[in-house]
Write a protein that holds these residues in place. Structure first.
Motif, PDB file in Angstrom:
ATOM      1  N   ASP A 265       0.843  -1.193   0.000  1.00  0.00           N
ATOM      2  CA  ASP A 265       0.000   0.000   0.000  1.00  0.00           C
ATOM      3  C   ASP A 265       0.881   1.247   0.000  1.00  0.00           C
ATOM      4  O   ASP A 265       1.736   1.425   0.873  1.00  0.00           O
ATOM      5  CB  ASP A 265      -0.907   0.008   1.235  1.00  0.00           C
ATOM      6  CG  ASP A 265      -2.015   1.048   1.147  1.00  0.00           C
ATOM      7  OD1 ASP A 265      -1.711   2.214   0.831  1.00  0.00           O
ATOM      8  OD2 ASP A 265      -3.182   0.699   1.388  1.00  0.00           O
ATOM      9  N   GLU A 266       0.664   2.102  -1.003  1.00  0.00           N
ATOM     10  CA  GLU A 266       1.503   3.293  -1.156  1.00  0.00           C
ATOM     11  C   GLU A 266       1.381   4.267   0.010  1.00  0.00           C
ATOM     12  O   GLU A 266       2.263   5.090   0.244  1.00  0.00           O
ATOM     13  CB  GLU A 266       1.111   4.036  -2.445  1.00  0.00           C
ATOM     14  CG  GLU A 266       1.271   3.210  -3.713  1.00  0.00           C
ATOM     15  CD  GLU A 266       2.720   3.029  -4.113  1.00  0.00           C
ATOM     16  OE1 GLU A 266       3.564   3.786  -3.616  1.00  0.00           O
ATOM     17  OE2 GLU A 266       3.012   2.132  -4.925  1.00  0.00           O
ATOM     18  N   TYR A 267       0.280   4.185   0.761  1.00  0.00           N
ATOM     19  CA  TYR A 267       0.014   5.187   1.792  1.00  0.00           C
ATOM     20  C   TYR A 267       0.283   4.670   3.204  1.00  0.00           C
ATOM     21  O   TYR A 267       0.001   5.351   4.178  1.00  0.00           O
ATOM     22  CB  TYR A 267      -1.429   5.663   1.670  1.00  0.00           C
ATOM     23  CG  TYR A 267      -1.742   6.229   0.309  1.00  0.00           C
ATOM     24  CD1 TYR A 267      -1.282   7.484  -0.076  1.00  0.00           C
ATOM     25  CD2 TYR A 267      -2.456   5.476  -0.625  1.00  0.00           C
ATOM     26  CE1 TYR A 267      -1.552   7.990  -1.339  1.00  0.00           C
ATOM     27  CE2 TYR A 267      -2.721   5.978  -1.893  1.00  0.00           C
ATOM     28  CZ  TYR A 267      -2.276   7.237  -2.244  1.00  0.00           C
ATOM     29  OH  TYR A 267      -2.518   7.726  -3.498  1.00  0.00           O
ATOM     30  N   LEU A 268       0.812   3.472   3.306  1.00  0.00           N
ATOM     31  CA  LEU A 268       1.132   2.910   4.612  1.00  0.00           C
ATOM     32  C   LEU A 268       2.640   2.845   4.791  1.00  0.00           C
ATOM     33  O   LEU A 268       3.375   2.503   3.873  1.00  0.00           O
ATOM     34  CB  LEU A 268       0.544   1.500   4.757  1.00  0.00           C
ATOM     35  CG  LEU A 268      -0.979   1.390   4.804  1.00  0.00           C
ATOM     36  CD1 LEU A 268      -1.378  -0.080   4.902  1.00  0.00           C
ATOM     37  CD2 LEU A 268      -1.555   2.163   5.987  1.00  0.00           C
ATOM     38  N   ASN A 269       3.083   3.169   5.977  1.00  0.00           N
ATOM     39  CA  ASN A 269       4.501   3.100   6.288  1.00  0.00           C
ATOM     40  C   ASN A 269       4.811   1.738   6.908  1.00  0.00           C
ATOM     41  O   ASN A 269       5.304   1.636   8.040  1.00  0.00           O
ATOM     42  CB  ASN A 269       4.898   4.234   7.235  1.00  0.00           C
ATOM     43  CG  ASN A 269       6.402   4.338   7.401  1.00  0.00           C
ATOM     44  OD1 ASN A 269       7.160   3.928   6.533  1.00  0.00           O
ATOM     45  ND2 ASN A 269       6.828   4.870   8.537  1.00  0.00           N
ATOM     46  N   THR A 270       4.516   0.685   6.163  1.00  0.00           N
ATOM     47  CA  THR A 270       4.677  -0.671   6.669  1.00  0.00           C
ATOM     48  C   THR A 270       6.146  -1.075   6.674  1.00  0.00           C
ATOM     49  O   THR A 270       6.855  -0.842   5.693  1.00  0.00           O
ATOM     50  CB  THR A 270       3.883  -1.663   5.791  1.00  0.00           C
ATOM     51  OG1 THR A 270       2.517  -1.258   5.740  1.00  0.00           O
ATOM     52  CG2 THR A 270       3.972  -3.075   6.345  1.00  0.00           C
TER      53      THR A 270
END
Length: 285
Positions: A265-270
């Motif tokens: 996911d581009e919007y998660l800082n996983t």
């Protein structure tokens, strides 16, 4: 862009190439995740809106560019002499010595996810809702499957498609649905010699998984973030490793008993985990 960079790291096993990404301005022109690595791992090819770009894997420098605009998925032949790509409703093969298109197949629907067989004689691909193989030595086709769903879909970042993989000996063909395009579809293993379905992997029991390079082991990432390592042939469980966080992607590193686990996911800082399956050791990249 996050997916592009991650795939490059995976393909090159975290070598010096990943340290030179900032120098590689042609990446800005790459359309989607259409990346291929040469068999000897010295060249990276990217399908872009203005041509197929070839980059030196060690320095990131531009080696050459073919004026084939809007090519989609690309793949090197196992002997490194050819590169195949999809363009709209066709599959085309380029001789890398002459840079000429030497073979072309026209289909009724758009084509994606082309993959050379280890024998260097066949290409597997998706065309619309069909999974097919094309033996370009004999000219014969095998319609492996016509599913009830398309094998690709459009996202803001580009086109995503299902994945196709051959086993090292070419006997088996694995079709893995893209979780965005076909979240409920099972992965399927086909016997290319007998021309039959060998087994299926349901998304309930195998939500995310990958197979090691020798096709002796499969590692499953469950919805509760457990890594389950299984024998590929018997599917018996060998061990279980627990992870933390929101995870939705797993990949064996080439030639190693280590998997990379994260979320795309581009919007998660996983976080990106590297898990040594032999020593049960976890580290964060």
């Amino acid at each position: 862009m996050k997916t592009i960079l991650l795939n490059l790291v995976l393909l090159l096993s975290l070598n010096s190439f990943s340290q030179n990404l900032k120098l590689m301005h042609p990446l800005a022109k790459a359309s989607g995740d259409y990346i291929a690595i040469s068999p000897n791992r010295d060249i990276v090819a990217l399908a872009s809106n203005s041509g197929i770009i070839f980059l030196d894997a060690n320095t990131g420098r531009l080696v050459k560019e073919l004026g084939i605009n809007y090519a989609k998925s690309i793949t090197f032949s196992p002997d490194g002499k050819y590169i195949a790509f999809t363009y709209q409703k066709s599959i085309q093969i380029v001789d890398l010595n002459t840079n000429d298109i030497i073979m072309k197949d026209e289909e009724e629907n758009e084509c994606y996810a082309i993959t050379f067989s280890p024998s260097n004689e066949e290409i597997a691909f998706y065309s619309g809702s069909q999974l097919k193989t094309w033996n370009f030595k004999t000219g014969k086709f095998w319609l492996v499957e016509t599913s009830g769903n398309s094998h690709y879909c459009y996202r803001e970042s580009g086109v995503e498609s299902d994945v196709i993989r051959y086993s090292p000996n070419g006997q088996y063909l694995l079709s893995v649905p893209n979780k965005t395009c076909s979240p409920e579809a099972p992965a399927t293993l086909w016997d290319t010699k007998m021309k039959i379905k060998k087994k299926s992997f349901s998304p309930v029991d195998y939500p995310f998984f990958d197979i090691n390079s020798t096709w002796t082991e499969i590692c499953v990432l469950t919805k509760n973030n457990s890594l389950i390592v299984k024998d590929f042939n018997s599917l018996n469980t060998k061990k279980t490793i627990q992870l933390q966080g929101k995870l939705g992607y797993i990949k064996y590193l080439p030639g190693k008993n280590t998997v990379l686990v994260t979320d795309l996911d581009e919007y998660l800082n996983t976080p990106v985990y590297l898990v040594n399956l032999e020593k049960d050791r976890k580290s964060v990249v």
